[in-house]
Design a protein around this motif. Structure first.
Motif, PDB file in Angstrom:
ATOM      1  N   ARG A   1     -15.370  -4.758   0.530  1.00 23.96           N
ATOM      2  CA  ARG A   1     -13.858  -4.021   0.951  1.00 23.96           C
ATOM      3  C   ARG A   1     -12.914  -5.029   1.413  1.00 23.96           C
ATOM      4  NH1 ARG A   1     -15.832   0.879   3.672  1.00 23.96           N
ATOM      5  NH2 ARG A   1     -17.143   0.532   2.563  1.00 23.96           N
ATOM      6  N   PHE A   2     -13.517  -4.748   2.712  1.00 21.01           N
ATOM      7  CA  PHE A   2     -12.868  -5.965   3.481  1.00 21.01           C
ATOM      8  C   PHE A   2     -12.051  -7.029   2.355  1.00 21.01           C
ATOM      9  CE2 PHE A   2     -11.132  -8.877   6.666  1.00 21.01           C
ATOM     10  CZ  PHE A   2     -10.068  -8.582   7.255  1.00 21.01           C
TER      11      PHE A   2
ATOM     12  N   ARG B   1     -12.120  -7.283  -0.750  1.00 21.42           N
ATOM     13  CA  ARG B   1     -11.039  -7.016  -1.770  1.00 21.42           C
ATOM     14  C   ARG B   1      -9.535  -6.469  -1.221  1.00 21.42           C
ATOM     15  NH1 ARG B   1     -15.388  -3.369  -2.309  1.00 21.42           N
ATOM     16  NH2 ARG B   1     -16.741  -4.595  -4.447  1.00 21.42           N
ATOM     17  N   GLU B   2      -9.383  -5.871   0.492  1.00 24.66           N
ATOM     18  CA  GLU B   2      -7.717  -5.933   1.207  1.00 24.66           C
ATOM     19  C   GLU B   2      -7.561  -7.013   1.001  1.00 24.66           C
ATOM     20  OE1 GLU B   2      -9.174  -3.180   4.982  1.00 24.66           O
ATOM     21  OE2 GLU B   2      -9.423  -1.852   3.227  1.00 24.66           O
ATOM     22  N   LEU B   3      -7.809  -8.073   1.238  1.00 23.69           N
ATOM     23  CA  LEU B   3      -7.524  -9.480   2.098  1.00 23.69           C
ATOM     24  C   LEU B   3      -6.836  -9.937   0.460  1.00 23.69           C
ATOM     25  CD1 LEU B   3      -9.480 -10.873   3.838  1.00 23.69           C
ATOM     26  CD2 LEU B   3      -7.558 -10.164   4.515  1.00 23.69           C
TER      27      LEU B   3
ATOM     28  N   GLU C   1     -19.094  -2.877   3.411  1.00 18.81           N
ATOM     29  CA  GLU C   1     -17.967  -2.744   3.960  1.00 18.81           C
ATOM     30  C   GLU C   1     -17.311  -4.117   3.664  1.00 18.81           C
ATOM     31  OE1 GLU C   1     -17.814  -2.404   8.447  1.00 18.81           O
ATOM     32  OE2 GLU C   1     -19.161  -2.299   8.002  1.00 18.81           O
TER      33      GLU C   1
END
Length: 121
Positions: free
Chosen positions: A105-106, A108-110, A102
């Protein structure tokens, strides 16, 4: 006691971290092959220790001080890990693969590149 690392270039210009005692264990400079276009190619890394009772406050302060989009800091003890992004803190037990994913994933979103999402488990 928590051990951690902070890339000094990850701090927003004009921010200051103070009031939380940390022990500096090592300061290093590295050429970084995985730097993004938003990141400098050379990083200064501060390795530190912080007492257990200061960990939450440090995480909160780092979340307010880290620059966006692609930075984080992490620190851990024998039982848990803090991974701090600009505006967001992940705290989870060591070995919790779902919680680690989790947080990754966060990241990667950044826009943080996969090779940089490698904090100590």
């Amino acid at each position: 006691m928590y051990d951690g690392a902070l890339i000094l270039e990850s701090l927003r210009v004009g921010t200051e971290l103070s009031g939380i005692p940390v022990v500096v264990r090592k300061i290093s400079r590295y050429d970084v092959s995985s730097a993004t276009t938003d990141q400098p190619p050379v990083w200064s890394v501060l390795e530190f220790e912080v007492e257990d009772w200061h960990a939450e406050a440090l995480a909160k302060d780092l979340a307010a001080a880290l620059d966006a989009p692609g930075w984080y800091a992490d620190f851990h003890n024998d039982k848990e890990i803090f991974v701090v992004f600009p505006g967001r803190v992940f705290r989870y037990p060591r070995g919790d693969a779902a919680a680690r994913e989790e947080a990754q994933r966060f990241g990667r979103e950044l826009g943080i590149p996969e090779p940089q999402l490698d904090w100590t488990e």
